[in-house]
Design an enzyme around this catalytic site. Structure first.
Site, short mmCIF file in Angstrom:
data_model
loop_
_atom_site.label_atom_id
_atom_site.label_comp_id
_atom_site.label_asym_id
_atom_site.label_seq_id
_atom_site.Cartn_x
_atom_site.Cartn_y
_atom_site.Cartn_z
N ARG A 53 0.87 -1.18 0.00
CA ARG A 53 0.00 0.00 0.00
C ARG A 53 0.91 1.23 0.00
O ARG A 53 2.11 1.13 0.08
CB ARG A 53 -0.98 0.01 1.17
CG ARG A 53 -0.59 -0.67 2.49
CD ARG A 53 0.56 -0.05 3.20
NE ARG A 53 0.36 1.38 3.41
CZ ARG A 53 1.32 2.23 3.67
NH1 ARG A 53 2.56 1.81 3.75
NH2 ARG A 53 1.07 3.50 3.84
N ALA A 55 0.72 5.19 -2.14
CA ALA A 55 0.50 5.55 -3.54
C ALA A 55 1.66 5.17 -4.46
O ALA A 55 1.47 4.48 -5.47
CB ALA A 55 0.18 7.05 -3.63
N ARG A 90 -7.69 -0.13 -6.63
CA ARG A 90 -7.98 0.88 -5.60
C ARG A 90 -8.19 2.22 -6.31
O ARG A 90 -7.47 2.53 -7.25
CB ARG A 90 -6.86 0.99 -4.55
CG ARG A 90 -6.72 -0.24 -3.68
CD ARG A 90 -5.70 -0.02 -2.57
NE ARG A 90 -6.22 0.88 -1.53
CZ ARG A 90 -5.46 1.39 -0.55
NH1 ARG A 90 -4.16 1.12 -0.51
NH2 ARG A 90 -5.98 2.18 0.37
N ASP A 244 -2.04 10.86 -1.63
CA ASP A 244 -2.39 9.84 -2.63
C ASP A 244 -2.83 10.47 -3.93
O ASP A 244 -2.83 9.80 -4.97
CB ASP A 244 -3.49 8.94 -2.07
CG ASP A 244 -3.00 8.17 -0.86
OD1 ASP A 244 -2.98 8.75 0.24
OD2 ASP A 244 -2.59 7.01 -1.03
N ASN A 254 -5.42 12.40 1.20
CA ASN A 254 -4.52 11.57 1.99
C ASN A 254 -5.35 10.75 2.96
O ASN A 254 -6.58 10.86 3.01
CB ASN A 254 -3.49 12.45 2.73
CG ASN A 254 -2.32 11.64 3.24
OD1 ASN A 254 -1.72 10.86 2.52
ND2 ASN A 254 -2.01 11.80 4.52
C1 LIG Z 1 3.51 8.16 0.11
S1 LIG Z 1 1.88 7.71 -0.18
C2 LIG Z 1 1.39 7.21 1.40
C3 LIG Z 1 -0.08 7.37 1.60
O1 LIG Z 1 -0.78 6.15 1.27
C4 LIG Z 1 -1.51 5.77 2.42
O2 LIG Z 1 -2.73 5.17 2.11
P1 LIG Z 1 -2.86 3.54 2.12
O3 LIG Z 1 -2.05 3.05 3.29
O4 LIG Z 1 -4.35 3.32 2.27
O5 LIG Z 1 -2.32 3.08 0.79
C5 LIG Z 1 -1.72 7.05 3.18
O6 LIG Z 1 -2.71 7.86 2.59
C6 LIG Z 1 -0.36 7.66 3.04
O7 LIG Z 1 -0.24 9.01 3.33
#
Ligand SMILES: CSC[C@H]1O[C@H](OP(=O)(O)O)[C@H](O)[C@@H]1O
Length: 368
Positions: A53, A55, A90, A244, A254
């Site tokens: 996970r 972005a 996603r 994101d 985010n």
């Molecule tokens: C550097 S992008 C990180 C960003 O992604 C996370 O979301 P997820 O864990 O659901 O993929 C989160 O928004 C972070 O800030």
């Protein structure tokens, strides 16, 4: 970064080229296990299930997912199917779409016979570019940290608050919001990090805390609702988060809860920075609150919690009444007016259309 002293990235290709490898982030911090991705479906599942996970890492995994698909069938139909399957994993992180557009640009003009090698090459370039972008973001943001430390009279410690995980686990390496924290720590600046737990999946408590611990960075895990109190009492010198998807006008999507943190920062005069790699900019959008798609995930991610029992066994328990539905919004949008500055690989700019165009002039006349 390093895991138990051994340098590694969050995604790699096995030496014999048989598979892509990733860390199973759903098992951290209690178990460090890796997973081999050998098919398009395995890559798509890894993204959908949040085994990987963040972005930029979602984009990199999708790029290798296209490579894996081409190994099985490099026809035009198979390429389109791979792009469609991966796009559907996603909805919010625009890096996914950026990476897939890059793969289409690299592969569509080629004959099927040339696509496997070209896919592997472009996916590798996307990873290397991400590492360079994040290191540059770290260097630019480090200057902001140093200015905050000077403003504080170089006394005590520099208290930085971050939300979710925008570390090397969310990217190929370095991270975005965490990159300057690593650089500051390594440069001897006494940085301390308030780590928002980041309900419901606890990426902060589980992933950011693990990363910072591996690197020896002082940190304290806090409940998501503590940050405003700390800011009121002068315990936060700056906030820095990832994103994101950021619009051409500087609105920032985010992890859920970021918007509330930005409101508290504004109310307390605490700088609120967003670490923004250029592949995370969506130049087609202006109004983030109204235009950015917000992912809604299973309510069980909120009603159930996974952790380690005192016996050492990993278990999942339900914390809500069985009859209580749970709504699980995975992201929110922080309007540009609440963002002190965007930190990109090309430098720092105001969160505005003109600010972004000052760093990306080639986009002038093409933005939303
Ligand atoms: C550097 S992008 C990180 C960003 O992604 C996370 O979301 P997820 O864990 O659901 O993929 C989160 O928004 C972070 O800030």
């Amino acid at each position: 970064m390093k895991v138990h002293g051994k340098p590694m990235r969050s995604i790699w290709v096995e030496p014999d080229g048989a598979a892509a490898g990733v860390i199973d982030q759903t098992r951290l911090p209690h178990a460090f296990t890796t997973v081999r991705l050998t098919t398009l479906d395995e890559a798509a599942h890894a993204i959908r299930s949040m085994l990987v996970r963040g972005a930029p890492l979602i984009g990199a995994t999708a790029a290798y997912g296209v490579w894996l698909a081409m190994r099985a069938d490099a026809s035009d139909g198979a390429l389109e199917k791979a792009l469609t399957v991966l796009r559907g994993t996603r909805p919010t992180a625009v890096n996914l779409h950026w990476a897939l557009d890059e793969m289409r640009r690299a592969l569509a003009p080629l004959p099927a016979s040339g696509r496997v090698a070209a896919a592997l090459r472009r996916a590798g370039e996307i990873c290397d570019e991400d590492v360079a972008i994040n290191r540059a973001i770290g260097e630019h943001a480090l200057k902001l940290f140093e200015a905050a430390w000077e403003k504080k009279g170089r006394k005590g410690r520099l208290n930085v608050l971050t939300h979710c995980n925008a570390g090397w686990l969310a990217t190929v390496d370095w991270g975005t919001a965490l990159a300057p924290i690593y650089l500051a720590h390594d440069a001897g600046l006494p940085v301390h990090v308030w780590v928002d737990e980041t309900r419901p999946r606890n990426q902060g408590a589980v992933l950011t805390a693990w990363e910072l611990g591996q690197h020896g960075v002082p940190h304290t895990v806090i409940a998501d609702n503590v940050g405003g109190h700390l800011m009121q009492h002068g315990e936060v010198d700056l906030c820095i988060v990832g994103t994101d998807r950021t619009t051409a006008h500087g609105d920032v999507a985010n992890k859920i809860g970021t918007y509330l943190k930005a409101l508290a920062a504004k109310d307390n005069g605490v700088p609120f920075y967003v670490a923004l790699p250029s592949p995370t900019i969506d130049w087609t959008l202006k109004d983030g609150v109204r235009e950015i798609p917000i992912e809604q995930r299973e309510g069980t991610e909120l009603s159930d919690v996974t952790g380690r029992l005192r016996s050492g066994e990993i278990a999942t328990v339900r914390i809500t009444p069985d009859g209580s539905p749970a709504a699980n919004y995975a992201f929110d949008v922080t309007p540009a007016r609440l963002v002190t500055a965007l930190v990109t690989e090309r430098g720092v700019c105001p969160a505005s259309e003109e600010g972004l165009l000052s760093l990306f002039p080639e986009r002038r006349g093409k933005a939303a």
